[in-house]
Design an enzyme around this catalytic site. Sequence first.
Site, PDB file in Angstrom:
ATOM      1  N   GLU A   1      48.233  36.608  39.436  1.00  0.00           N
ATOM      2  CA  GLU A   1      48.588  37.859  40.099  1.00  0.00           C
ATOM      3  C   GLU A   1      50.095  38.026  40.236  1.00  0.00           C
ATOM      4  O   GLU A   1      50.640  38.075  41.341  1.00  0.00           O
ATOM      5  CB  GLU A   1      47.891  37.955  41.455  1.00  0.00           C
ATOM      6  CG  GLU A   1      46.379  37.990  41.337  1.00  0.00           C
ATOM      7  CD  GLU A   1      45.680  38.379  42.622  1.00  0.00           C
ATOM      8  OE1 GLU A   1      46.209  38.087  43.701  1.00  0.00           O
ATOM      9  OE2 GLU A   1      44.595  38.975  42.541  1.00  0.00           O
TER      10      GLU A   1
ATOM     11  N   GLU B   1      38.492  38.156  38.855  1.00  0.00           N
ATOM     12  CA  GLU B   1      37.981  37.865  40.192  1.00  0.00           C
ATOM     13  C   GLU B   1      37.185  39.075  40.663  1.00  0.00           C
ATOM     14  O   GLU B   1      37.753  40.136  40.913  1.00  0.00           O
ATOM     15  CB  GLU B   1      39.136  37.591  41.158  1.00  0.00           C
ATOM     16  CG  GLU B   1      39.981  36.404  40.734  1.00  0.00           C
ATOM     17  CD  GLU B   1      41.143  36.113  41.683  1.00  0.00           C
ATOM     18  OE1 GLU B   1      41.135  36.621  42.822  1.00  0.00           O
ATOM     19  OE2 GLU B   1      42.055  35.385  41.270  1.00  0.00           O
TER      20      GLU B   1
END
Length: 684
Positions: free
Chosen positions: A153, A318
């Site tokens: 991320e 995710e």
Amino acid sequence: MSKQQTFQWTEMTMGTCYYPEQWDESLWERDLDRMLEAGISVIRIGEFAWSKFEPTEGTFTFAFFDRFLDLAQQKGMKVIFGTPTATPPAWLTERYPEVLNARKDGVLYRHGGRRHYNYNSPKYRELCSRIVEQIAAHIGAHPAIVGWQIDNELNCEVNEFYSAADDEAFRAFVREKYRTLETLNDSWGTAFWNQTYTSWEEVHLPRTLPGEQENPHQMLDYYRFISDSVTGFCQMQATILRKYIPEGVFITTNGRFGHMDNHKMQRDSLDVYTYDSYPSFAFGLDRDPLHAQDLNDRRWSSHLNEVRSICPHFGVMEQQSGANGWTTRMEGPAPRPGQLTLWAMQSVAHGADYISFFRWRTATRGTEIYWHGILDYDNRDNRKLEEVKRFHRQLQALQPLCGSRYAAQFAVLKDYDNEWDAEVDSWHRRLTWQSEPEIFAASELYHTPYDVVYLQETTTEEELSAYPVLIYPHPVIMDEGRAALLEAYVKQGGTLILGCRAGYKNPQGHCVMLPQPGLLQPLTGTDIHDFTFTSPAEEPTWAEWNGNRLDTPLFNDILTPLEGTNVLARYQNSYYQGEAALTERPVGNGRVLHFGAAFCRESVRQLLDYVGVLEPYRQIVDAPKELELVVRETKEKRYLFLLNYQPGPVSFTLKQEAVSLFTGEKLSAGTHTLPAYGVTVCEI
Ligand code: GAL
């Protein structure tokens, strides 16, 4: 394959995120067996585990992950391996504090969390290159590894950088861009408030100022600089990985975060893009009605629209499987029975061919003990695991959809100059925050799916002409290249819809001394002599369009039609009553609609209806607003998704027979009911 991506899944695939370093080794084998039994065939590992490879500076050990990877290989489990650069080891930041990011006031972020590093420290780049090279050289060819995730991320947690290394790199960035101080002074408008720079040493990152006084032109360059830093950091890692990984093994990263050109990162460094989808962010326990967001978890589809613009056949690295929460912030309800599947199918509907649930088992230690995974602390089978198994069976039934595309009726145009300008400029921001969610809401409620298209240097007329209609809500910043592209699109037959405040700035963020909408005037055939935010002291403004009310919220450009431009609607109140609010101009084979206001869902519905793309599936299905309607299609087939985000059943009416992919049964024409959080997918 599309030019944005060089890897595509060939089967609908289900995975999970696993942390071998967080569990006793005695659990590994049983965990892998249970995952495989549930249909999980891929796991992502490694992305926070730098110390397992380099426990002390310059000492490299591989035994731990060798054991795990060999076990995975033996079991037939495939692996996506994360480079561990999001979490530098304690020895590293202690010895080299220059790798740390800082707050704007200069205070360093310290060890103990994650993403506390900066992208520009030469030391951090050196140590990251070395660890990535060591790992890739050692396990790059491991047969269990099918893909690599770079970092984790990028730009999450914090997307502003104020370390000394960033300050220096920013100076070099603007020096390269402007070459002379004279050009920089001109671009940053430094004659205003005596900001003129007389030597390069005086040029810095934005720094702490009294009030909110940041120079908007410097800020725009600052965001461009951050984007350049992060995409460069990603590319540095990709280049190393490519030396070691076999053909067919992909490189990805999981996004999508601010102040970065995700499209450039995809083009420069990635084979495929992945996204982290946590729809319950949309409804925590914050019951304050002022903060209760419209459409709740369904709003996550707007993020998926954006992800698809970066990479049409993306993966979800995710996917939420339990309640979200940290010990320090965020409380959320557990997904209700069916909701885990609903959210995963939301991703699939929007183009994901890979769904990886976060995480296999909830952490028993650390900040994320409430970020629940499939299994809970007790490690027993539970309803979430049952649902994951059921989802897998459904995903198997969707194999024919793998690689199919999301069918959009129109596209919303965006670009990074305007995205970042809207962050810098609060007037611009008000418009974007009003119009983008409302266009999304109209598309959802009136079942008219759209794509997002970012105008980039590489965008061609051909990409645009795939859409009969484009909405460019508020292209405040306009340049000649984009104006020419839009003109070419319209001339070949496209319909372009522009909202208020178009074209009054150049790419530096200067207001141009031209009649508005500036470079777009030849397209719109309108002139704007006067403009204003709507006044809170007056009744909301509106216009009349063919006897109907057309709301004109927030900001009003008062349009003067030039020759050849038709007025469709006129303002009905305020001091500009009777003036044009909406115009249409034929240009080549196409047309340009200029709307003088920000958008609301009702005006978007009216506009989509007028240009002929509203509710394209109404002959096939009559679906209430409560359901999301999505179509994925191949050359030969069309698949209809209906998704129910409601806590109770919702009915819809099929106007023709269809075949359910989950059951293989024929669904007759007539009324059908989806249970709470239910999803159906059928061939139409
Ligand atoms: C994601 C992140 C994961 C985990 C999860 C829960 O943003 O990639 O590592 O932290 O959120 O917070």
